[in-house]
Write a protein that holds these residues in place. Structure first.
Motif, PDB file in Angstrom:
ATOM      1  N   ASP A  46       0.750  -1.308  -0.132  1.00  0.00           N
ATOM      2  CA  ASP A  46       0.082  -0.153   0.046  1.00  0.00           C
ATOM      3  C   ASP A  46       0.870   1.200   0.012  1.00  0.00           C
ATOM      4  O   ASP A  46       1.701   1.616   1.085  1.00  0.00           O
ATOM      5  CB  ASP A  46      -0.994   0.111   1.158  1.00  0.00           C
ATOM      6  N   THR A 106      -0.051   4.511  -0.438  1.00  0.00           N
ATOM      7  CA  THR A 106      -0.975   5.463  -0.215  1.00  0.00           C
ATOM      8  C   THR A 106       0.053   6.786   0.766  1.00  0.00           C
ATOM      9  O   THR A 106       0.549   6.382   1.644  1.00  0.00           O
ATOM     10  CB  THR A 106      -2.148   5.231   0.575  1.00  0.00           C
ATOM     11  N   GLY A 107       0.023   7.886   0.150  1.00  0.00           N
ATOM     12  CA  GLY A 107       0.905   8.979   0.785  1.00  0.00           C
ATOM     13  C   GLY A 107       2.244   9.011   0.642  1.00  0.00           C
ATOM     14  O   GLY A 107       2.855   9.677   1.296  1.00  0.00           O
ATOM     15  N   SER A 113       5.741   9.364  -1.128  1.00  0.00           N
ATOM     16  CA  SER A 113       6.353  10.527  -2.190  1.00  0.00           C
ATOM     17  C   SER A 113       7.668  10.088  -2.716  1.00  0.00           C
ATOM     18  O   SER A 113       8.073  10.545  -3.582  1.00  0.00           O
ATOM     19  CB  SER A 113       6.740  11.813  -1.580  1.00  0.00           C
ATOM     20  N   GLY A 149       2.024   6.847  -7.996  1.00  0.00           N
ATOM     21  CA  GLY A 149       1.568   8.120  -8.506  1.00  0.00           C
ATOM     22  C   GLY A 149       2.679   9.083  -9.259  1.00  0.00           C
ATOM     23  O   GLY A 149       3.792   8.837  -8.991  1.00  0.00           O
TER      24      GLY A 149
END
Length: 310
Positions: free
Chosen positions: A104, A106-107, A109, A135
């Motif tokens: 996971d 998520t968040g 960078s 991302g």
């Protein structure tokens, strides 16, 4: 500083000739190196619920590296038998298996992966998918850290290495890695491999040369830096300390955001990042086992943010 860094890859123990076991694995070493330098890190890996596994989880807890749910399972913890030559250079014989749940991110960078965990199946496919799915605002970093004896078919492994390198912003490999990659017939020399990998997509591509320092290609510009003087105890974890030092420096000076957004990176920023990586590696080789630096171990001018006019 980023909200969170994710490192994906193997965690194991390095067992030396006298039976002493050091916690290791290239991705784990990078995670510990980043945590020691003050960055928040989650290590996506797997270890067994056994003595070696508890040694790993205890160290990660003490270093402030987070393990996600599901990282510990009922299997055996992976082991690398380590032998050192007269110069303290390490050779490895691995006994391991590699799988993990889908990470996971998520968040996150910054996501880093490398070595066995990026190519050995079935976990390698999970790792590569996770990196590819990161991302657009996530810095992607990769260290092939080639282990030919356990990575599977050479041609398939070379293809995986090159494809993953092309998908990342930052790639670091050793001259030994480069010589192995040259075996596919695409390139003939270490310099050829550096040039071809850099041309495939990464903005920062670095080849380390042990006591000779490093060469980097950044946005088409070439940099050669000498290694820092060090009394070598052994080379276990030296490349990983270089990697964590490099990533720390990119984050410290905000270069990670420039690499993601496509903004230009200055020569001073590049050289300072590479100097930090070389300083980190110099600390590691002066110690027994994989022992990356804390901030206080680095030269004072490399501990803090780059000045605004740097």
């Amino acid at each position: 500083m980023p909200a969170q860094i994710a490192v994906i890859g193997e965690a194991l123990v390095d067992v030396v000739a006298d039976g002493t076991a050091f916690v290791g694995g290239s991705p784990l070493n990078v995670a510990v190196g980043l945590a020691r330098l003050g960055l928040p890190v989650t290590l996506h890996t797997r270890v067994g619920d056994d003595g070696y596994g508890r040694q790993i989880t205890s160290l990660l807890d003490s270093e402030g590296v987070t393990l996600p749910d599901g990282a510990v399972d009922d299997g055996r913890t992976s082991v690398a038998a380590v032998t050192l030559d007269d110069a303290g250079v390490a050779q490895y014989d691995f006994t391991l298996g590699w799988s993990l749940p889908s990470p996971d991110l998520t968040g996150v960078s910054l996501v880093h992966t490398g070595s066995i965990g990026a190519v050995l199946e079935p976990g390698g496919a999970v790792t590569r998918r996770a990196v590819a799915a990161a991302g657009s605002g996530v810095l992607r970093s990769y260290d092939p850290n080639i282990r030919p004896d356990v990575m599977g078919d050479p041609a398939a492994t070379r293809a995986k290495v090159r494809d993953l390198a092309a998908a990342c912003h930052v790639v670091k490999f050793s001259d030994e890695d480069a010589r192995w990659l040259a075996g596919d017939g695409t390139d003939g020399t270490v310099e050829d491999v550096l040039t071809s990998v850099a041309a495939s997509g990464p903005r920062v591509t670095v080849v380390t040369r042990g006591g000779q320092g490093c060469t980097a290609v950044v946005d088409g510009r070439t940099y050669d830096l000498a290694a820092r003087p060090a009394e070598v105890v052994d080379t276990i974890g030296a490349g990983d300390a270089f990697m964590s030092g490099l990533l720390f420096a990119l984050v410290r000076d905000g270069v990670d955001r420039s690499l993601v957004t496509g903004a230009p990176v200055g020569d001073g920023q590049v050289r300072r990042a590479l100097e930090t990586a070389l300083a980190s590696a110099a600390v590691a080789v002066s110690r027994e086992g994989a022992q990356p630096p804390s901030p206080s171990d680095l030269p004072a001018d490399l501990r803090t943010d780059l000045p605004a006019d740097g």
